[in-house]
Design a protein around this motif. Structure first.
Motif, PDB file in Angstrom:
ATOM      1  N   LEU A 192       0.838  -1.211   0.000  1.00 21.59           N
ATOM      2  CA  LEU A 192       0.000   0.000   0.000  1.00 21.59           C
ATOM      3  C   LEU A 192       0.866   1.252   0.000  1.00 21.59           C
ATOM      4  N   ARG A 193       1.930   1.214   0.801  1.00 23.12           N
ATOM      5  CA  ARG A 193       2.858   2.356   0.836  1.00 23.12           C
ATOM      6  C   ARG A 193       3.552   2.525  -0.515  1.00 23.12           C
ATOM      7  N   GLN A 194       3.960   1.391  -1.115  1.00 23.90           N
ATOM      8  CA  GLN A 194       4.665   1.470  -2.412  1.00 23.90           C
ATOM      9  C   GLN A 194       3.741   2.025  -3.507  1.00 23.90           C
ATOM     10  N   VAL A 195       2.522   1.516  -3.532  1.00 21.86           N
ATOM     11  CA  VAL A 195       1.562   1.970  -4.544  1.00 21.86           C
ATOM     12  C   VAL A 195       1.242   3.454  -4.340  1.00 21.86           C
ATOM     13  N   SER A 196       1.041   3.832  -3.099  1.00 18.10           N
ATOM     14  CA  SER A 196       0.722   5.238  -2.795  1.00 18.10           C
ATOM     15  C   SER A 196       1.878   6.139  -3.200  1.00 18.10           C
ATOM     16  N   GLN A 197       3.090   5.674  -2.922  1.00 18.39           N
ATOM     17  CA  GLN A 197       4.274   6.454  -3.286  1.00 18.39           C
ATOM     18  C   GLN A 197       4.361   6.629  -4.799  1.00 18.39           C
ATOM     19  N   ALA A 198       4.082   5.522  -5.523  1.00 16.03           N
ATOM     20  CA  ALA A 198       4.154   5.571  -6.995  1.00 16.03           C
ATOM     21  C   ALA A 198       3.135   6.563  -7.560  1.00 16.03           C
ATOM     22  N   ILE A 199       1.932   6.536  -6.990  1.00 15.78           N
ATOM     23  CA  ILE A 199       0.886   7.467  -7.479  1.00 15.78           C
ATOM     24  C   ILE A 199       1.256   8.900  -7.121  1.00 15.78           C
ATOM     25  N   GLN A 200       1.767   9.069  -5.911  1.00 20.37           N
ATOM     26  CA  GLN A 200       2.179  10.416  -5.478  1.00 20.37           C
ATOM     27  C   GLN A 200       3.296  10.937  -6.382  1.00 20.37           C
ATOM     28  N   PRO A 208      -2.717  10.524  -2.389  1.00 26.25           N
ATOM     29  CA  PRO A 208      -3.467   9.478  -3.096  1.00 26.25           C
ATOM     30  C   PRO A 208      -4.322   8.592  -2.203  1.00 26.25           C
ATOM     31  N   LEU A 209      -4.056   8.588  -0.908  1.00 26.44           N
ATOM     32  CA  LEU A 209      -4.751   7.653  -0.019  1.00 26.44           C
ATOM     33  C   LEU A 209      -5.788   8.388   0.834  1.00 26.44           C
ATOM     34  N   PRO A 315      -5.896  -4.469   2.221  1.00 24.18           N
ATOM     35  CA  PRO A 315      -4.637  -5.177   2.477  1.00 24.18           C
ATOM     36  C   PRO A 315      -4.551  -5.610   3.937  1.00 24.18           C
ATOM     37  N   SER A 316      -3.655  -6.536   4.200  1.00 20.36           N
ATOM     38  CA  SER A 316      -3.370  -6.882   5.595  1.00 20.36           C
ATOM     39  C   SER A 316      -2.147  -6.073   6.027  1.00 20.36           C
ATOM     40  N   VAL A 317      -2.001  -5.906   7.333  1.00 13.25           N
ATOM     41  CA  VAL A 317      -0.851  -5.125   7.805  1.00 13.25           C
ATOM     42  C   VAL A 317       0.442  -5.864   7.464  1.00 13.25           C
TER      43      VAL A 317
END
Lengths: 440, 290
Positions: A192-200, A208-209, A315-317
């Motif tokens: 989730l962090r990686q995807v958010s970073q990519a979108i940002q 993005p989140l 997602p799970s933690v």
């Protein structure tokens, strides 16, 4: 000589002008999205001997309204009148407490949920429904109500609410954005962090989140979901020891903190409608909230991006753990202090969870009636069917709600950076210990 | 008027006041010494509720926030209301009713609705017109809902927006009661505009100004509904008003701490009386001299 300070004031005309403008402004919010007149009409074979009014307390949402409206429309017949006034969730919470306190309450049917059933049942505020299920179960097909959801509405071996639908966290994401950037829906917080970073980094979304982390409300549900995803409950029911001194309790807070850079800096003021609005506006590309809020996103009347949303389990933690989710089952209960006959009330609530009424609730709700959700081809229901099996189990204990409420400000302080994780967990442990002292 | 007729005419008001004011007040004081749940008789616990209130830093923070925002906004309301009334008073007969009508809109809109609409001006989720202007001017982003002082400014502005029409309207009525002869005398004595307002008009409507201050103080001290949309994070940023604090303690999440809430209400009444004392004394003095 004319007094410059004494011209005649036409206050009446001024007041009228003000009222007209005000009426114009306030009228913008008038009306209702769903109403009993458009609800499912189902068979309601309830008979009463004398004029009887059943007052229903249920908050308005896309997931609850279909059941409430089916109840009102179908069972208002002959001498029986079923009444429901619009109210929000906070109002329902407050009125539930008030109506259950006196010898005779204001409401005859209450919308309840698994979270508060233990507390209300332990106080003997609700009528146990087992005998009524035995009497009317076959007639209303109550055997088809999901066993797990019936358990969620039970306390100490007795059923206290007829489940209507379940809600769990779902993730909505902008499929067009993900496709353009070659991203897949995240299945862990790390992803989730990686995807958010990519979108940002792509530049179109500053934040993005979108998560409902209202400091005076939803934030405690988010923490509970993170803790549950790490496999830990608030309290060990065997030893009656709080678990806020465990490493997982601190990790849950740290994981929440790790998402803050991807969210609006004022995220602690966002409830679920605010998160919906972010998605409607195209300000965020990923949202995680209760499934009952998702169908609004897919409504073209609400947003130009309705066709662009994809839906997936949250997602799970950590990998292979339960999802970052909270399973909430909603249902109908009969207050112990209602003056209306329990048999009448039970048939009214059983009517609202009939097969037709349950089908009419799709895709806004995930019905408790087995098989109904399977008949839907809605992507929201498909995601919900996948998510419901991997949500952390609920904590059906009377102390869960008070601990959750009283630790809420501390969680908010951590997210806002006002308190360290170490101090916060120590305070939460103390708060929970004090709450548990009332139950020992 | 005969005593019997007087009693007959007054008794309905006395009964209503007794039922709606005296009984709840007595019950509030009584409950403040008890632990009370809905629908159940209270249990006497002495001063425990008061001890709990005073030992909670949030209570003291709420008192501080409430007093500061009351003093600040009432000062602006009295000055702003006076200036606005003077300006409206100079308008022509045809223009004035429409200007007055527009100015009164905030006052006739319910506080919660007005607060919500006001919040949208600063909320990007709902257009955020003010934020757009700030961005257009190249100024840094302001976190209106999570930064303590920015939020205080927002809440204060909303309170002023809501109450200014009332202050203006009452002042306007006061201005229209100033004797023409007095103004003529001041003009003949060579007094300029500012001097006339400061030394002649303002003292002439001192009672009206006191009345506006009195009502505004009472209103702002009971600040509650506007904070719901304007300060969703009031607790964390220290912008919880006393009444919001009482609500959060006594009723939030289906709470039933009616005794504690009552004790805080008693303390709120004491605070209101303290802040209104100068105005009540003035009003009483004017009544004696009338």
């Amino acid at each position: 000589m004319r007094n410059p300070l004494r011209p005649r004031a036409r206050v009446g005309l001024a007041a009228a002008s003000a009222l007209v403008v005000a009426a114009g402004l306030t009228a913008c919010g008038a009306g209702s999205r769903t109403g009993a007149e458009t609800a499912a009409q189902v068979d309601c074979p309830v008979e009463v001997d004398s004029p009887t009014t059943v007052n229903v307390l249920a908050y308005n949402s896309s997931a609850i309204d279909p059941y409430t409206n089916a109840m009102v429309r179908s069972c208002t017949q002959g001498d029986l009148t079923v009444e429901h006034e619009p109210i929000d969730f906070a109002g329902q919470t407050q009125r539930t407490t008030a109506t259950l306190a006196g010898e005779e309450g204001t409401y005859d049917v209450l919308e309840t949920y698994g979270y508060i059933i233990p507390q209300l049942a332990a106080d003997e505020s609700l009528v146990p429904l087992d005998d009524l299920v035995d009497t009317y179960g076959e007639e209303y097909g109550l055997d088809s109500l999901n066993e797990g959801m019936r358990e969620a509405m039970s306390y100490d071996g007795s059923l206290y609410a007829i489940p209507m639908q379940a809600q769990m966290f779902l993730m909505a994401y902008r499929q067009d954005v993900f496709d353009e950037l070659g991203l897949e829906p995240p299945t862990t917080f790390e992803e989730l962090r990686q995807v958010s970073q990519a979108i940002q980094d792509a530049g179109d979304f500053e934040y993005p989140l979108a998560l409902p982390w209202l400091a005076s409300g939803d934030i405690t549900t988010a923490y509970d979901a993170a803790l549950g995803s790490l496999g830990v409950d608030y309290v060990d029911p065997e030893t009656m020891e709080p678990n806020f001194d465990t490493p997982e309790a601190a990790q849950a807070l740290e994981e929440m903190q790790s998402l803050v850079p991807f969210m609006d800096p004022q995220v602690t003021t966002f409830d679920q409608p605010a998160v919906q609005q972010q998605m409607y506006n195209g300000d965020a590309a990923i949202a995680i909230m209760f499934s009952g809020r998702m169908s609004d996103l897919a409504n073209e009347e609400n947003t130009q991006y309705a066709a662009d949303f994809g839906f997936a389990p949250p997602p799970s933690v950590e990998a292979d753990g339960p999802q970052f989710s909270a399973l909430s089952v909603d249902g109908w209960s009969i207050p112990s202090n209602s003056a209306v006959d329990d048999d009448v009330l039970f048939q009214v609530i059983a009517t609202s969870v009939s097969e037709d009424a349950s089908e009419a609730s799709l895709p806004a709700a995930y019905p408790a009636r087995d098989g109904v959700a399977d008949s839907s081809d809605s992507p929201i229901i498909e995601a919900a069917s996948e998510a419901i099996d991997n949500a952390p189990p609920a904590e059906p204990f009377p102390w869960t709600a008070p601990i959750s409420n009283e630790t809420r400000p501390v969680i908010a302080e951590v997210v806002l950076g006002q308190t360290s994780v170490e101090d916060a967990t120590a305070r939460m442990q103390q708060i929970a210990t004090d709450v548990l002292a009332q139950y020992s | 008027m005969r005593r019997r007729d007087y009693a007959l005419l007054v008794s309905p008001s006395v009964i209503v006041m007794f039922a709606l004011l005296v009984v709840p007040l007595v019950r509030t004081v009584q409950w403040s010494f008890q632990q009370v749940r809905y629908g159940q008789p209270g249990t006497f616990i002495g001063l425990d509720n008061y001890r709990e209130a005073f030992s909670d830093p949030r209570f003291l923070s709420a008192v501080s926030f409430t007093v500061v925002i009351t003093v600040t906004t009432v000062t602006v309301l009295v000055l702003g209301g006076y200036v606005l009334a003077v300006l409206v008073n100079r308008l022509g007969r045809r223009t004035r009713p429409f200007v007055l009508g527009l100015l009164l809109v905030p006052y006739v809109v319910p506080g919660l609705v007005g607060g919500t609409m006001f919040s949208w001006l600063f909320n990007d989720n709902f257009g955020g017109v003010v934020n757009q202007v700030i961005r257009a001017l190249g100024l840094p982003q302001v976190l209106w809902f999570t930064e303590t002082w920015a939020n205080r400014g927002l809440v204060g502005a909303s309170v002023i927006w809501f109450l200014l029409p009332f202050a203006m309207l009452v002042m306007l009525a006061g201005l229209q009661g100033v004797p023409t002869e007095l103004l003529e005398s001041a003009r003949m004595d060579g007094a300029g505009t500012l001097r006339t307002h400061w030394s002649v008009i303002a003292p002439s409507i001192r009672g009206v100004i006191g009345f506006v201050a009195l009502i505004c103080i009472m209103d702002v001290l009971r600040l509650f509904d506007q904070l719901i949309p304007l300060s969703p994070q009031a607790v964390q940023i220290g912008n919880e008003s006393l009444v919001l604090y009482i609500y959060n303690q006594a009723f939030l999440d289906g709470g039933q701490r009616l005794g504690l809430g009552s004790a805080m209400n008693v303390l709120l009444i004491v605070l209101i009386v303290i802040m209104l004392l100068p105005f009540i004394r003035d009003t009483a003095r004017e009544g004696r001299n009338a």
